[in-house]
Every structure is written in structure tokens, then in C-alpha cells.
Write an enzyme that holds these catalytic residues in place. Structure first.
Site, PDB file in Angstrom:
ATOM      1  N   HIS A   1     -19.718  -6.540 -38.078  1.00 43.29           N
ATOM      2  CA  HIS A   1     -20.060  -5.503 -36.361  1.00 43.29           C
ATOM      3  C   HIS A   1     -20.466  -4.070 -37.988  1.00 43.29           C
ATOM      4  O   HIS A   1     -19.577  -3.740 -38.281  1.00 43.29           O
ATOM      5  CB  HIS A   1     -19.159  -5.107 -35.626  1.00 43.29           C
ATOM      6  CG  HIS A   1     -19.409  -4.899 -34.399  1.00 43.29           C
ATOM      7  ND1 HIS A   1     -19.576  -3.007 -34.324  1.00 43.29           N
ATOM      8  CD2 HIS A   1     -19.787  -4.636 -33.594  1.00 43.29           C
ATOM      9  CE1 HIS A   1     -19.862  -2.536 -33.325  1.00 43.29           C
ATOM     10  NE2 HIS A   1     -20.482  -3.489 -32.469  1.00 43.29           N
TER      11      HIS A   1
ATOM     12  N   ASP B   1     -11.037  -8.952 -38.356  1.00 47.64           N
ATOM     13  CA  ASP B   1     -11.008  -7.782 -37.059  1.00 47.64           C
ATOM     14  C   ASP B   1     -10.825  -8.454 -36.051  1.00 47.64           C
ATOM     15  O   ASP B   1     -12.069  -9.057 -35.814  1.00 47.64           O
ATOM     16  CB  ASP B   1     -13.129  -7.476 -37.123  1.00 47.64           C
ATOM     17  CG  ASP B   1     -13.582  -6.930 -35.785  1.00 47.64           C
ATOM     18  OD1 ASP B   1     -12.810  -6.756 -34.672  1.00 47.64           O
ATOM     19  OD2 ASP B   1     -14.963  -5.929 -35.791  1.00 47.64           O
TER      20      ASP B   1
ATOM     21  N   GLN C   1     -13.280 -10.002 -30.804  1.00 48.19           N
ATOM     22  CA  GLN C   1     -14.203 -10.865 -30.617  1.00 48.19           C
ATOM     23  C   GLN C   1     -13.465 -12.134 -30.267  1.00 48.19           C
ATOM     24  O   GLN C   1     -13.315 -12.981 -29.047  1.00 48.19           O
ATOM     25  CB  GLN C   1     -15.374 -11.279 -31.318  1.00 48.19           C
ATOM     26  CG  GLN C   1     -16.375 -10.478 -30.880  1.00 48.19           C
ATOM     27  CD  GLN C   1     -17.303 -10.013 -29.572  1.00 48.19           C
ATOM     28  OE1 GLN C   1     -17.229 -10.966 -29.065  1.00 48.19           O
ATOM     29  NE2 GLN C   1     -17.502  -8.776 -29.839  1.00 48.19           N
TER      30      GLN C   1
ATOM     31  N   LYS D   1     -11.890  -5.969 -24.281  1.00 45.88           N
ATOM     32  CA  LYS D   1     -12.163  -7.299 -23.859  1.00 45.88           C
ATOM     33  C   LYS D   1     -11.482  -8.398 -23.748  1.00 45.88           C
ATOM     34  O   LYS D   1     -12.057  -9.805 -24.093  1.00 45.88           O
ATOM     35  CB  LYS D   1     -12.987  -7.605 -25.917  1.00 45.88           C
ATOM     36  CG  LYS D   1     -14.378  -6.599 -26.101  1.00 45.88           C
ATOM     37  CD  LYS D   1     -15.089  -7.363 -27.512  1.00 45.88           C
ATOM     38  CE  LYS D   1     -15.835  -5.933 -28.543  1.00 45.88           C
ATOM     39  NZ  LYS D   1     -17.120  -5.375 -27.503  1.00 45.88           N
TER      40      LYS D   1
ATOM     41  N   CYS E   1     -25.474  -4.466 -32.855  1.00 45.57           N
ATOM     42  CA  CYS E   1     -24.695  -3.900 -34.477  1.00 45.57           C
ATOM     43  C   CYS E   1     -24.359  -4.997 -34.855  1.00 45.57           C
ATOM     44  O   CYS E   1     -22.920  -4.489 -35.895  1.00 45.57           O
ATOM     45  CB  CYS E   1     -22.954  -2.729 -33.692  1.00 45.57           C
ATOM     46  SG  CYS E   1     -23.422  -1.518 -32.367  1.00 45.57           S
TER      47      CYS E   1
END
Length: 404
Positions: free
Chosen positions: A121, A198, A201, A224, A362
Site C-alpha cells: 500500500h 503492515d 489487512q 478494519k 492505494c
């Protein structure tokens, strides 16, 4: 086993209509929906506990502090951090990444190398570019293949004694690829490099164990994970957090202040300048409770079932191509129909009450790799149904007929 009908009762927004049609929400990779149990916690906080934390001797302040720090303990337990002060509460994933990137400026020098994956991202690309511009370090990219998987042999070749940092997402937001982060971390540590993952997700779908992964930094956004926007976490190993200088100056992050010199507070307050999103942190803890109440094994199993079902149904549409066909993948499908712009498909689906995301998500370098302007992305959560997927498939067929 998930009782999806019962779970859907927890989400009031799923009862609303969009353009006269029942809402079908397939934009979970951008933001998940919020259950009533978390909404109630937000209302309860502002109704009964609203006060600034840590600094007050009065009852409301003490009660709010207990709730906020209680949430930190819940989050620590969920991610299996060794210490509660290794959990830094932030405004979200991007904040956590920028905190580490900014603080690392004093630890890098010209000639050092940092690696970032081709699947990232923009939030896990731009801060590292800025870091390299400040320090003279070099940014190198771990390439991907046509299936949307990282090429691990190329990653191995990129690693050297010059490598100081490696940045990779746990799961690609654009393609759904689950990266082999445990192996990535192990290989980076062999050359003495630190790793930031990261987890934006991954955390709605799986339950990361940061000690088992041996990861140095892990970043997450609550929105999220069925929580509110504007709050998230940075996990950092104690040894690394102690090495890094503060990211921001202000209240709460100090020990002693004089006009001649300031000394800084210990962890986690060293990185939590100013008044935090108190309600958001408490609600983040409630969202973690809610997801654990359902169970991540059950969530993963059901969402994989939805992914398989949707993949089979969509591939029956002539001219439809799915981007991201990794062997290890979560419940995200990015697709295009030959000759039709993804934005046009998304617009027609919206008229049918079906919320999908269109564009480059993104993750423009991924779209450049495939030489496409973007995709239609349908991302599924544990409160979605096969009946909703059927409606998506019929909607895509209708859009194709209208736009061809």
C-alpha cells in the site's frame, strides 16, 4: 461454525438500503462495519466516562484511565506481546508506519539499504521513500510474479549486510495475497535487519502472534477489525522502542521539562504525545473482544468458503479476469472485464446497492505491474453471505451487458 444470520443482527448498518436496494457491503478491505456491541461502548464512554486520562485525580479521569489501559491489556493479549508497554496506541496503521520511519532517521546513514515489497500500500512505500531522502539510504524493491506472490529467491538475493530494514504487508490489500512473513522475518534477521509488518489487512482474518513471528514492528488499524476509525496500534519490541527517539513532542510523553532540557517518559508514553483517542482505544478493545467471541478459526474458515464460492461464480463470466491468484490468499477478489473500465462497473453496482471499491486501491505499483488502470475489488467479511455473492455476480453480468 458461524451462524451468519445471528451475526448479521449485530450490525445495524446491514439493515439499511442504498439506492432503494438492500445494502450489500463488499468493501471490507477498506473499512469493516461496526457491531452494536462496539457502538454501545462508544456511547457508554461519552455518556458516563468522558474525561482526559492519566493526569487527573478525579473519579471520571481515573475511571477513563482504567478503561483505556484495560483496552491496551486486551490488545496486548490478543497479539501476544510480551509487555503491555510494547503496545503503542496510534491513530491507525499509517501513523504507526510514519512513527517508525521518522524515528529511524537517526539510525540510518548513506549506503544503508531498506527493502520494501512490490505488494505494498502507498502507506508502506511513501514514508520509506521520505526516510531514504532524509538519510541517503537506498530503497530496493522485492519483486512479485504474475500470481501476485513475492519472488523469494529475489528477496534472498537483495539481502545483505547493508540491509537495515525490511517492510512488507502481511496480506496485500489489492490482491489478497498472504505473504510468508515468518520466513521473510527470519531471513532479514540473519543479516541483522529489522522488520516492520503492515498488518492492516491481516488482522480482520487471522490472529497474529508477534512473539511467535519474532517481528520487530507490527502495525494495525482498528477500523478494519470492526472498531472505530482514527485508532490503531504499533507493536514494537521493547529493545527497538527504547532505541528510537520520540516521534512527537508534547504532553504525556515527558518525564521532566525545563527550558534548558527535557527528559522523556518511559514506554509506552514516550510515543503517545498529547490527548489520545480515548474512546477509540476503549472501543478498539471492545472490537477485539467481539472478534475473539466469534473465533478467528471460524472466521477464517467461513471467509475462505466465501472466497472459493465467489471465485468460481465470477470466473464463469466471459471476459472476466481475476488479478491475484496466489496459493495463499484471503477473502479479496480484484477483477476486470475486458474492454470495460472498473469505475463504470463499480458505479452500476452501486445503483444496485452493492458496495465495492474501484481504482488502484492505494497500490499503484501493482496496477503498473499488470499494466491496468485499476480493478474492481470485492472484499468479504464474516457477516457476508453466498446470497450476497450471487447478487454481486448478477450485478456484474448486468453491468457487462450495459457497458459492452
Amino acid at each position: 461454525m458461524i451462524n451468519v444470520d445471528k451475526i448479521r443482527e449485530d450490525f445495524p448498518i446491514l439493515n439499511r438500503k442504498v439506492n432503494g436496494k438492500p445494502l450489500i457491503y463488499f468493501d471490507n478491505a477498506a473499512t469493516s462495519q461496526t457491531p452494536q456491541q462496539v457502538i454501545d461502548v462508544i456511547v457508554d464512554y461519552y455518556s458516563n466516562y468522558n474525561a482526559n486520562i492519566h493526569r487527573g485525580v478525579h473519579t471520571l479521569s481515573q475511571e477513563a484511565t482504567d478503561l483505556y489501559e484495560g483496552a491496551r491489556l486486551k490488545i496486548q493479549k490478543h497479539f501476544n506481546a510480551k509487555h503491555n508497554y510494547e503496545i503503542i496506541l496510534t491513530s491507525g496503521t499509517t501513523h504507526g508506519i510514519n512513527l517508525v520511519a521518522s524515528s529511524f532517521s537517526s539510525l540510518l546513514e548513506k549506503g544503508d539499504e531498506v527493502l520494501v515489497s512490490a505488494l505494498e500500500h502507498h502507506s508502506n512505500i511513501v514514508p520509506w521513500q521520505m526516510l531514504c531522502e532524509r538519510t541517503g539510504a537506498t530503497l530496493k524493491v522485492i519483486p512479485m510474479n504474475e500470481q501476485g506472490e513475492l519472488i523469494m529467491s529475489d528477496y534472498e538475493a537483495l539481502l545483505s549486510q547493508k540491509t537495515k530494514l525490511v517492510f512488507v504487508n502481511h496480506i496485500s490489500n489489492a490482491l489478497g495475497t498472504i505473504n510468508p512473513i515468518k520466513k521473510i522475518i527470519e531471513m532479514a534477521h540473519e543479516v541483522g535487519a529489522a522488520v516492520l509488518v503492515d498488518g492492516a489487512q491481516s488482522c480482520p482474518h487471522i490472529k497474529p502472534d508477534v512473539q511467535d513471528l519474532d517481528v520487530d514492528f507490527y502495525v494495525v488499524g482498528a477500523h478494519k477489525m470492526c472498531g472505530p476509525t482514527g485508532v490503531g496500534l504499533l507493536y514494537g519490541k521493547e529493545e527497538w522502542l527504547n532505541k528510537l527517539p520520540p516521534y512527537q513532542g508534547g504532553g504525556e510523553m515527558i518525564d521532566q521539562v525545563t527550558f534548558e532540557k527535557t527528559t522523556y517518559a518511559g514506554l509506552p508514553h514516550k510515543f503517545e504525545a498529547g490527548t489520545p483517542n480515548i474512546c477509540g482505544g476503549i472501543a478498539f478493545g471492545a472490537a477485539v473482544d467481539y472478534l475473539n467471541g466469534i473465533g478467528f478459526d471460524a472466521i477464517a474458515s467461513y471467509e475462505h468458503e466465501l472466497l472459493d464460492y465467489a471465485t468460481q461464480q465470477l470466473l464463469d463470466i466471459e471476459g472476466l479476469k481475476i488479478y491475484g491468484t496466489a496459493k495463499e490468499k484471503t477473502s479479496v477478489i480484484s477483477f476486470n472485464i475486458q474492454g470495460i473500465h472498473p469505475y463504470d462497473i463499480g458505479t452500476i453496482l452501486d445503483k444496485m446497492g452493492i458496495a465495492v471499491r474501484t481504482g488502484h486501491h492505494c497500490a499503484q505499483p501493482i496496477m503498473d505491474f499488470y499494466k491496468i488502470p485499476g480493478t474492481v475489488r470485492a472484499s468479504f467479511a464474516f457477516y457476508n453471505t453466498k446470497q450476497e455473492i450471487d447478487a454481486l455476480v448478477e450485478g456484474v453480468k448486468t453491468a457487462k451487458m450495459m457497458l459492452s
